[in-house]
Scaffold this motif. Structure first.
Motif, PDB file in Angstrom:
ATOM      1  N   VAL A   1      31.937  78.326  27.500  1.00 42.77           N
ATOM      2  CA  VAL A   1      32.942  78.754  28.472  1.00 42.77           C
ATOM      3  C   VAL A   1      32.278  79.016  29.827  1.00 42.77           C
ATOM      4  CG1 VAL A   1      34.647  80.540  29.033  1.00 42.77           C
ATOM      5  CG2 VAL A   1      34.484  79.680  26.701  1.00 42.77           C
ATOM      6  N   SER A   2      31.054  79.528  29.818  1.00 45.72           N
ATOM      7  CA  SER A   2      30.349  79.795  31.076  1.00 45.72           C
ATOM      8  C   SER A   2      30.113  78.498  31.861  1.00 45.72           C
ATOM      9  CB  SER A   2      29.023  80.511  30.816  1.00 45.72           C
ATOM     10  OG  SER A   2      28.178  79.717  30.013  1.00 45.72           O
ATOM     11  N   GLU A   3      29.890  77.392  31.146  1.00 42.73           N
ATOM     12  CA  GLU A   3      29.714  76.115  31.833  1.00 42.73           C
ATOM     13  C   GLU A   3      31.044  75.617  32.403  1.00 42.73           C
ATOM     14  OE1 GLU A   3      27.253  71.931  31.371  1.00 42.73           O
ATOM     15  OE2 GLU A   3      27.763  73.043  29.546  1.00 42.73           O
ATOM     16  N   VAL A   4      32.146  75.879  31.699  1.00 40.71           N
ATOM     17  CA  VAL A   4      33.471  75.547  32.231  1.00 40.71           C
ATOM     18  C   VAL A   4      33.721  76.349  33.507  1.00 40.71           C
ATOM     19  CG1 VAL A   4      35.961  75.648  31.811  1.00 40.71           C
ATOM     20  CG2 VAL A   4      34.429  74.913  29.979  1.00 40.71           C
ATOM     21  N   ASN A   5      33.379  77.642  33.487  1.00 40.94           N
ATOM     22  CA  ASN A   5      33.521  78.478  34.688  1.00 40.94           C
ATOM     23  C   ASN A   5      32.717  77.896  35.844  1.00 40.94           C
ATOM     24  OD1 ASN A   5      35.306  80.521  33.929  1.00 40.94           O
ATOM     25  ND2 ASN A   5      33.682  81.667  32.898  1.00 40.94           N
ATOM     26  N   SER A   6      31.484  77.520  35.572  1.00 41.35           N
ATOM     27  CA  SER A   6      30.631  76.944  36.616  1.00 41.35           C
ATOM     28  C   SER A   6      31.232  75.646  37.152  1.00 41.35           C
ATOM     29  CB  SER A   6      29.228  76.685  36.063  1.00 41.35           C
ATOM     30  OG  SER A   6      28.620  77.893  35.704  1.00 41.35           O
ATOM     31  N   PHE A   7      31.780  74.831  36.269  1.00 43.03           N
ATOM     32  CA  PHE A   7      32.422  73.582  36.681  1.00 43.03           C
ATOM     33  C   PHE A   7      33.619  73.869  37.591  1.00 43.03           C
ATOM     34  CE2 PHE A   7      35.913  70.574  35.896  1.00 43.03           C
ATOM     35  CZ  PHE A   7      35.347  69.406  36.385  1.00 43.03           C
ATOM     36  N   LEU A   8      34.473  74.818  37.188  1.00 41.57           N
ATOM     37  CA  LEU A   8      35.679  75.124  37.956  1.00 41.57           C
ATOM     38  C   LEU A   8      35.367  75.732  39.321  1.00 41.57           C
ATOM     39  CD1 LEU A   8      37.939  76.502  35.092  1.00 41.57           C
ATOM     40  CD2 LEU A   8      38.117  74.284  36.243  1.00 41.57           C
ATOM     41  N   HIS A   9      34.215  76.383  39.432  1.00 38.86           N
ATOM     42  CA  HIS A   9      33.836  77.018  40.698  1.00 38.86           C
ATOM     43  C   HIS A   9      32.795  76.205  41.459  1.00 38.86           C
ATOM     44  CE1 HIS A   9      36.354  80.250  39.518  1.00 38.86           C
ATOM     45  NE2 HIS A   9      35.556  80.722  38.591  1.00 38.86           N
ATOM     46  N   ALA A  10      32.631  74.929  41.065  1.00 37.20           N
ATOM     47  CA  ALA A  10      31.723  73.985  41.738  1.00 37.20           C
ATOM     48  C   ALA A  10      30.306  74.527  41.833  1.00 37.20           C
ATOM     49  CB  ALA A  10      32.273  73.626  43.113  1.00 37.20           C
ATOM     50  N   GLN A  11      29.807  75.073  40.741  1.00 36.94           N
ATOM     51  CA  GLN A  11      28.459  75.643  40.722  1.00 36.94           C
ATOM     52  C   GLN A  11      27.507  74.850  39.827  1.00 36.94           C
ATOM     53  OE1 GLN A  11      29.453  79.592  39.419  1.00 36.94           O
ATOM     54  NE2 GLN A  11      29.880  80.302  41.494  1.00 36.94           N
ATOM     55  N   LEU A  12      27.915  73.676  39.409  1.00 35.25           N
ATOM     56  CA  LEU A  12      27.055  72.820  38.578  1.00 35.25           C
ATOM     57  C   LEU A  12      26.381  71.778  39.460  1.00 35.25           C
ATOM     58  CD1 LEU A  12      29.312  72.074  35.464  1.00 35.25           C
ATOM     59  CD2 LEU A  12      27.346  73.605  35.575  1.00 35.25           C
TER      60      LEU A  12
ATOM     61  N   PRO B   1      25.545  68.155  40.859  1.00 35.14           N
ATOM     62  CA  PRO B   1      26.492  67.034  41.003  1.00 35.14           C
ATOM     63  C   PRO B   1      26.527  66.089  39.808  1.00 35.14           C
ATOM     64  CG  PRO B   1      25.239  67.338  43.020  1.00 35.14           C
ATOM     65  CD  PRO B   1      24.645  68.269  42.012  1.00 35.14           C
ATOM     66  N   GLY B   2      25.392  65.798  39.222  1.00 35.68           N
ATOM     67  CA  GLY B   2      25.362  64.883  38.072  1.00 35.68           C
ATOM     68  C   GLY B   2      26.107  65.446  36.885  1.00 35.68           C
ATOM     69  N   ARG B   3      25.904  66.728  36.594  1.00 31.54           N
ATOM     70  CA  ARG B   3      26.590  67.363  35.460  1.00 31.54           C
ATOM     71  C   ARG B   3      28.090  67.467  35.739  1.00 31.54           C
ATOM     72  NH1 ARG B   3      27.406  67.563  30.386  1.00 31.54           N
ATOM     73  NH2 ARG B   3      27.961  69.602  29.564  1.00 31.54           N
ATOM     74  N   THR B   4      28.440  67.771  36.981  1.00 33.83           N
ATOM     75  CA  THR B   4      29.859  67.835  37.358  1.00 33.83           C
ATOM     76  C   THR B   4      30.530  66.496  37.103  1.00 33.83           C
ATOM     77  OG1 THR B   4      29.443  69.539  39.021  1.00 33.83           O
ATOM     78  CG2 THR B   4      31.457  68.239  39.279  1.00 33.83           C
ATOM     79  N   GLN B   5      29.871  65.417  37.509  1.00 35.98           N
ATOM     80  CA  GLN B   5      30.444  64.083  37.307  1.00 35.98           C
ATOM     81  C   GLN B   5      30.556  63.747  35.827  1.00 35.98           C
ATOM     82  OE1 GLN B   5      31.815  62.272  39.830  1.00 35.98           O
ATOM     83  NE2 GLN B   5      32.649  61.096  38.124  1.00 35.98           N
ATOM     84  N   ASP B   6      29.556  64.144  35.031  1.00 40.07           N
ATOM     85  CA  ASP B   6      29.615  63.914  33.583  1.00 40.07           C
ATOM     86  C   ASP B   6      30.832  64.597  32.973  1.00 40.07           C
ATOM     87  OD1 ASP B   6      27.293  62.448  33.639  1.00 40.07           O
ATOM     88  OD2 ASP B   6      26.010  64.096  32.914  1.00 40.07           O
ATOM     89  N   LEU B   7      31.049  65.854  33.345  1.00 38.97           N
ATOM     90  CA  LEU B   7      32.195  66.589  32.801  1.00 38.97           C
ATOM     91  C   LEU B   7      33.515  65.989  33.275  1.00 38.97           C
ATOM     92  CD1 LEU B   7      30.988  70.309  32.962  1.00 38.97           C
ATOM     93  CD2 LEU B   7      31.187  68.822  30.961  1.00 38.97           C
TER      94      LEU B   7
END
Length: 158
Positions: free
Chosen positions: A122-133, A135-141
């Motif tokens: 869930v913490s990674e979902v939070n990071s994704f939603l708040h643009a804190q990942l 760029p490569g990981r964001t694109q993967d998700l």
């Protein structure tokens, strides 16, 4: 059909697209106001056309429209102002109403559901939603979410 298969049921199904009021928000707001006010008033006497257009552009469901119209009228009453102006409509509209997280929630995708579907924390979902990942990981998700049919982008009218 004693034991119908999914394909058999699907072949006999009619598909309906329920778009609701999408594309007709201005007409809906004016209709709603005309149903709620006395015959000797016009909707434009209570709220400016600019404010109506602003709300119609940003809101998509009747429930949202009714909620924010009520808030705008309450604020106008408290300020002893008539009609509701564009500035008043902007002030009552929740900031971020159509951001990614609220849109996903409206489609039933909470942080917990997303974490389960993507097999991440869930913490990674939070990071994704708040643009804190990164760029490569964001694109993967994003790619994974699109692949399983999660709506990431605002559709027309959102």
């Amino acid at each position: 059909m004693r034991r119908p298969s999914l394909e058999e049921i699907g072949a006999r199904t009619n598909i309906f697209s329920l778009e609701g009021i999408r594309g007709h928000q201005v007409e809906y707001i004016k209709w709603l106001l005309s149903e709620c006010i006395h015959d000797d008033y016009l909707p434009e006497d209570l709220i400016t056309n600019e404010a109506i257009a602003f709300l119609a552009e940003r809101l998509t469901t009747p429930l949202q429209i009714e909620h924010y119209l009520q808030r705008a009228f309450e604020d106008a009453y408290q300020a002893a102002t008539k009609p509701v102006t564009l500035g008043m409509a902007e002030a009552v509209l929740t900031v971020g109403l159509n951001d990614l997280e609220p849109r996903l929630i409206r489609h039933g995708y909470t942080k917990t559901v997303l974490a389960e579907l993507l097999n991440i924390r869930v913490s990674e979902v939070n990071s994704f939603l708040h643009a804190q990942l990164p760029p490569g990981r964001t694109q993967d998700l994003r790619d994974q979410m699109l692949k399983i049919g999660i709506p990431l982008y605002a559709s027309e009218g959102n």
